[in-house]
Design an enzyme around this catalytic site. Structure first.
Site, PDB file in Angstrom:
ATOM      1  N   TYR A 170       0.759  -1.292  -0.120  1.00  0.00           N
ATOM      2  CA  TYR A 170      -0.152  -0.034  -0.049  1.00  0.00           C
ATOM      3  C   TYR A 170       0.756   1.302  -0.054  1.00  0.00           C
ATOM      4  O   TYR A 170       2.137   1.101  -0.023  1.00  0.00           O
ATOM      5  CB  TYR A 170      -0.996  -0.357   1.145  1.00  0.00           C
ATOM      6  CG  TYR A 170      -2.017  -1.057   0.989  1.00  0.00           C
ATOM      7  CD1 TYR A 170      -2.773  -1.187   0.173  1.00  0.00           C
ATOM      8  CD2 TYR A 170      -2.042  -2.184   2.017  1.00  0.00           C
ATOM      9  CE1 TYR A 170      -3.773  -2.170  -0.312  1.00  0.00           C
ATOM     10  CE2 TYR A 170      -2.997  -3.052   2.007  1.00  0.00           C
ATOM     11  CZ  TYR A 170      -3.835  -3.191   0.777  1.00  0.00           C
ATOM     12  OH  TYR A 170      -4.677  -4.119   0.723  1.00  0.00           O
ATOM     13  N   GLU A 407     -20.438 -44.843  11.762  1.00  0.00           N
ATOM     14  CA  GLU A 407     -19.460 -44.633  10.664  1.00  0.00           C
ATOM     15  C   GLU A 407     -18.999 -46.178  10.069  1.00  0.00           C
ATOM     16  O   GLU A 407     -18.723 -47.116  10.776  1.00  0.00           O
ATOM     17  CB  GLU A 407     -18.139 -44.048  11.156  1.00  0.00           C
ATOM     18  CG  GLU A 407     -17.278 -44.040   9.934  1.00  0.00           C
ATOM     19  CD  GLU A 407     -17.213 -43.472   8.493  1.00  0.00           C
ATOM     20  OE1 GLU A 407     -18.183 -42.543   8.257  1.00  0.00           O
ATOM     21  OE2 GLU A 407     -17.200 -44.215   7.490  1.00  0.00           O
TER      22      GLU A 407
END
Ligand code: FAD
Ligand code: FMN
Ligand code: SF4
Length: 639
Positions: A170, A407
């Site tokens: 900047y 699972e």
């Protein structure tokens, strides 16, 4: 974590630990930086998590200084009122707050600013491409004066510190760096001349804020651009701004040209700017703050113990888990939800959109995501232990439900197991690790190696069932796709199938690029064939850029605008998008990375088995972990 939790003082500022939230624009402000309720809730959530200091911003005072839509235009009175409210709310949590003062110079967004971008020299920003105008000396003097005026205003509003942004390419960094500064007057040439603006700004800010008010200066340790600032010069700059009145050097890196150094994606090593902070710390007597891929307390503590910095910035680390400091204090380090540096957040900001976080669905939804106890605890069955199912289980359990997570494999994580195999994606393993720790702490019953069938649902009799069974890889309808030397990318990544010699990967999205890199790193001669005119679609751009560089380095051949029309025993036939030309590529192994389809076999008839049902994540529609985790949280909140 002794050092990390130690208190610290900077002039009038008292910090309760060494963890700082540096400026991270989340994109939740309104036009011109108008403070919104969403923005306040976002910061308050972080303040409550135990961070010691928050720097908000960026704040712009010059009509030609803006680089982004959500920056606070502090030259407009209507913005200041909201900022005062924000300060008050953060202070209510006992956390001091600073304001980052910003001028984008040539990196200003031409669509946002009121005039022509300004810069030290009339050299276009290589990214924005717009033509800036070189500032005259009286204009430079006016900018210096304004830094002072607005720093004083910040103090009067109740901010506890200011930061002068001298990094990321900047305006102030443009003066510092030969990459942008070719002036021949007293602001160009020698290091002292290039640092003149920074030094004069700091002196003016100090003159305006008084002796006891802390001033931070953000400085790129290195810019990583040709001719840009390096660690040879930056300690000298730090020394000059220290003498001018700065209290903390905040070390980051990069410019827009090297934006991957500003917000480093997972391909970077953790703590990638620490070497530069250390070099700066050796030259200054004031505290040094360092940012860049410090996403956990272990590395943060090590940096402090080794004396390489005094304070630690965690920008994305606190997006991913605002409670990180509190969890460190309570010894619950395993329960920290870690930033995986996927850069989904910054990718949204690049598109002028508010951020979202892959691992933290609460980000930007802090108001609505409050976890409130359920009116009636229910027996909940979560089917599938991928990101969607694990998050659903966590949230449902936190609301008081009796949750069992089923699972079929021998571990939790779902597709994350395959997603974390490429050399630069190991960080993703922290996702299942986090859930294992929190699900254990929450006493969620996890049944591994247990595939769920309709019979099991009927027998279990849940009050609510959430199906999160994920997806399966697509099998494209290409003649020859069933030949024995054709394999799915996921099977290759999980080492269920070997792929050596000449390999053709069909599909150049996330999975295709990853499997190509994975195999090329192991010595295979890889070619990607992609129908679109580009590869790496769906990958956040900074990461995508680096993956493409990596593939180039590893010698991966990339063919775009080409469709595989046939797979033969010794190769593939490709057709270009004009359909007027066919080529044959030799291949010992063909790897499919052509998308996924939902694994939805449990979905049909589900409502006959359980009164309350939801289908989430890739099972609903194959996408990414971000959507899966978000839908998991939403499901948990809805039960
Ligand atoms: C190579 C690769 C790289 C990727 N990289 C990224 C990335 O960088 N970023 C990103 O955001 N996303 C990425 N993804 C996508 C991401 O992994 C998925 O979007 C996400 O895992 C989906 O989560 P899920 O829970 O819906 O499904 P899954 O992760 O697929 O989990 C489903 C689970 O359900 C289980 N299951 C299935 N059927 C049953 C049954 N009948 N009973 C019990 N359990 C069952 C499965 O075993 C699995 O564990 C990647 C995917 C791949 C393949
Ligand atoms: C979404 C996003 C917005 C950011 N905005 C700013 C900003 O306005 N000013 C700034 O100096 N740095 C900004 N940064 C950079 C961060 O402050 C930080 O230096 C960087 O993310 C590296 O630290 P981390 O690895 O802890 O995230 C931003 C980063 C992200 C991810
Ligand atoms: S989106 Fe990705 S990079 Fe950004 S904070 Fe979340 S996990 Fe980290």
């Amino acid at each position: 974590m002794e050092k990390l939790l130690q208190e610290f003082s900077i002039r009038s500022l008292r910090l309760r630990n060494r963890i700082i939230l540096p400026t991270l624009d989340p994109g939740f402000a309104g036009e011109g930086g108008r403070v919104t309720s969403r923005l306040i809730h976002y910061f308050v959530r972080r303040a409550r998590g135990g961070v010691s200091f928050i720097m908000v911003g960026p704040a712009v005072f010059d009509p030609v200084g803006s680089s982004g839509t959500f920056e606070y235009r502090i030259d407009r009175n209507e913005i200041l009122e909201g900022l005062s409210q924000l300060i008050k709310e953060i202070h209510r949590c006992g956390v001091p707050v600073g304001l980052q003062l910003h001028h984008a110079g040539r990196q200003a967004n031409p669509d946002l600013i009121e005039g022509v971008p300004v810069a030290p020299s009339a050299i276009p920003c290589p990214v924005r491409k717009s033509q800036p105008r070189a500032l005259s000396i009286p204009e430079i003097e006016r900018i210096i004066e304004q830094y002072g005026i607005f720093a004083r205003k910040a103090r009067e509003m109740g901010f506890d510190a200011v930061e002068v942004h001298g990094s990321h390419g900047y305006l102030i960094a443009q003066f510092l760096s030969p990459f942008a500064n070719s002036r021949s007057d007293s602001y160009g040439g020698s290091l002292e001349n290039r640092a003149r603006l920074a030094v004069q700004v700091i002196r003016e800010v100090r003159r305006n804020v008084g002796k006891d008010f802390p001033i931070f200066f953000r400085l790129a340790g290195e810019e990583h651009v040709p001719g840009g600032l390096t660690v040879e010069e930056t300690p000298g700059i730090a020394r000059m701004v220290e003498e001018a009145g700065v209290d903390v050097i905040d070390v980051s890196a990069g410019t827009y040209r090297t934006a991957e150094w500003i917000v480093p994606p997972m391909i970077f090593p953790p703590g990638c700017n620490v070497y530069a902070a250390q070099a700066i710390k050796e030259k200054v007597g004031i505290p040094v703050l360092v940012a860049g891929r410090i996403n956990g307390p272990e590395l943060a503590e090590q940096i402090l113990q080794e004396g390489k910095a005094d304070l630690i910035s965690m920008a994305r680390g606190l997006v991913a888990d605002p409670d990180l400091p509190q969890k460190v204090r309570e010894g619950r380090v395993g329960e920290i939800r870690r930033c995986i540096a996927c850069n989904e957040c910054i990718d949204r900001l690049f598109q002028e959109q508010p951020i979202e976080c892959t691992v933290n669905p609460e980000v930007g939804r802090e108001e609505e995501f409050e976890i409130i106890p359920a009116p009636r605890p229910k027996k909940v069955m979560i089917i599938g232990g991928g990101p969607a199912g694990m998050e659903a289980a966590r949230v449902a359990r936190m609301r008081g439900h009796r949750v069992t997570l089923w699972e079929k494999e021998d571990r939790l994580g779902g597709r994350i197991e395959a997603a974390s195999q490429t050399s630069f994606k190991g960080e993703l393993k922290s996702i299942p690790r986090y859930y294992e720790a929190v699900l254990k702490a929450l006493q969620v019953e996890v049944k591994l190696n247990t595939p769920v069938t309709p019979e099991k649902i009927r027998a279990f009799q849940p009050d609510a069932a959430v199906v999160a069974t994920g997806s399966i890889p697509s099998l494209p309808s290409i003649p020859g796709a069933h030949l024995p030397h054709v394999a799915q990318a996921v099977d290759v990544l999980l080492r269920r199938v070997r792929a050596e010699g000449r390999v053709v990967v069909i599909g150049g999205g996330t999975v295709g690029c990853e499997v190509a890199t994975f195999l090329a790193e192991k010595g295979a001669k890889v070619t990607i064939v992609e129908m679109l005119p580009y590869v790496a679609h769906g990958i956040p751009r900074l990461l995508g850029k680096m993956i493409k560089d990596k593939m180039r380095e590893e010698g991966v051949r990339i063919l775009t605008g080409q469709k595989v029309v046939q797979i033969k025993e010794d190769g593939v036939v490709c057709e270009d998008s004009g359909k007027d030309h066919q080529t044959e590529l030799p291949a010992d192994r063909v790897v499919l990375a052509a998308g996924s389809v939902s694994r939805d076999d449990l979905v049909e008839g589900l409502s006959n088995l359980c009164p309350e049902t939801q289908v989430i994540g890739d099972c609903r529609k194959p996408r990414k972990a971000l959507e899966a985790i978000y839908e998991g949280a939403k499901a948990g909140l809805q039960i």
